[in-house]
Design an enzyme around this catalytic site. Structure first.
Site, PDB file in Angstrom:
ATOM      1  N   GLU A  76       1.015   3.843   1.830  1.00  0.00           N
ATOM      2  CA  GLU A  76       1.518   4.230   3.152  1.00  0.00           C
ATOM      3  C   GLU A  76       2.701   3.367   3.577  1.00  0.00           C
ATOM      4  OE1 GLU A  76      -1.628   3.420   2.278  1.00  0.00           O
ATOM      5  OE2 GLU A  76      -3.064   4.132   3.770  1.00  0.00           O
ATOM      6  N   HIS A 112       0.862  -1.183   0.000  1.00  0.00           N
ATOM      7  CA  HIS A 112       0.000   0.000   0.000  1.00  0.00           C
ATOM      8  C   HIS A 112       0.899   1.233   0.000  1.00  0.00           C
ATOM      9  CE1 HIS A 112      -3.900  -1.971   1.788  1.00  0.00           C
ATOM     10  NE2 HIS A 112      -3.415  -2.628   0.755  1.00  0.00           N
ATOM     11  N   CYS A 130      -6.029   1.659   6.089  1.00  0.00           N
ATOM     12  CA  CYS A 130      -6.609   0.393   6.563  1.00  0.00           C
ATOM     13  C   CYS A 130      -5.918  -0.008   7.872  1.00  0.00           C
ATOM     14  CB  CYS A 130      -6.424  -0.691   5.499  1.00  0.00           C
ATOM     15  SG  CYS A 130      -4.702  -1.249   5.359  1.00  0.00           S
ATOM     16  N   CYS A 153      -2.076  -0.435   7.536  1.00  0.00           N
ATOM     17  CA  CYS A 153      -1.331   0.831   7.432  1.00  0.00           C
ATOM     18  C   CYS A 153      -1.428   1.641   8.724  1.00  0.00           C
ATOM     19  CB  CYS A 153      -1.836   1.628   6.240  1.00  0.00           C
ATOM     20  SG  CYS A 153      -1.459   0.795   4.675  1.00  0.00           S
TER      21      CYS A 153
END
Lengths: 146, 146
Positions: free
Chosen positions: A51, A49, A79, A82
């Site tokens: 992040e 992801h 999420c 993260c």
């Protein structure tokens, strides 16, 4: 360009690569020290992801698993994965654009930063540039459906 | 040696490297396809938990961000970051040794797999080889304090 606009530019680039258009930048001392967008498909990595990628890059550059002077700008509510990574990295401030009621873990779902097993929470600022961030995601998913 | 004993061996190796002694193995078709222990200090990477490392390695090897035929054995209850990564990778079964009331997110804290923003939960088997897993962690933290 604002920091969130840089994150939006990373989201747009992710979309052009066929990834879900989410982007992030990490800022320290007024400078962007890491920027990236989702790369889960390209890297065959479910943890890639935006992040996680910028946190990993910044920690490697700063040679520390904790980067407490850094602020994260991301185009979608993080999420659970993260959010926990943000907490472990001791990030100071989290700015996110659009909320994510399906997968978000800051103001939705498990609300990680408010859970008893969270040992560091950043200051949180939500809703900056929400409209363009949401527009990018909406266009992307409409394009996939048609 | 059982799969959890292999995970315990990885935990022990992590402890010898000065990392928190947690280990994991990923199993597919009766074979271990990835094994590792915590490397957050060594890699300056707050996301380098044993679970994330074996998931990333297995996904890279199998060239997919989803590995639904794989089972994960880990010596400590996964945190929120790892639980979400397990979910994203569509792992079939999760076996963990010791529970973690301070940082676990399976049977403690946000209980990620039961949260409304979790879209895949593995079958979960807890408590296998709990005593040796807990003993390793206890010894490690006692050693650091003295």
């Amino acid at each position: 360009m604002t920091f969130m606009e840089h994150a939006l530019a990373e989201a747009e680039k992710a979309g052009h690569r066929g990834e879900v258009p989410i982007g992030a930048v990490l800022v320290s001392g007024g400078l962007i020290i890491a920027r990236d967008g989702n790369r889960t498909l390209e890297l065959n990595d479910p943890t890639a992801h935006a992040e996680v990628l910028v946190i990993r890059a910044a920690c490697a550059a700063l040679k520390s698993q904790r980067i407490p002077a850094c602020d994260l700008y991301v185009t979608l509510e993080p999420c659970a994965m993260c959010a926990a990574a943000i907490s472990f990295a001791r990030i100071r401030r989290l700015y996110y654009a659009a909320g994510d009621e399906k997968g978000g873990a800051v103001d939705h779902g498990g609300r990680f930063f408010s859970s008893p097993t969270c040992h560091h929470a950043p200051e949180i600022y939500a809703g900056i540039a929400e409209a363009p961030a949401r527009h990018l995601l909406k266009e992307f998913f409409q394009g996939r459906r048609s």
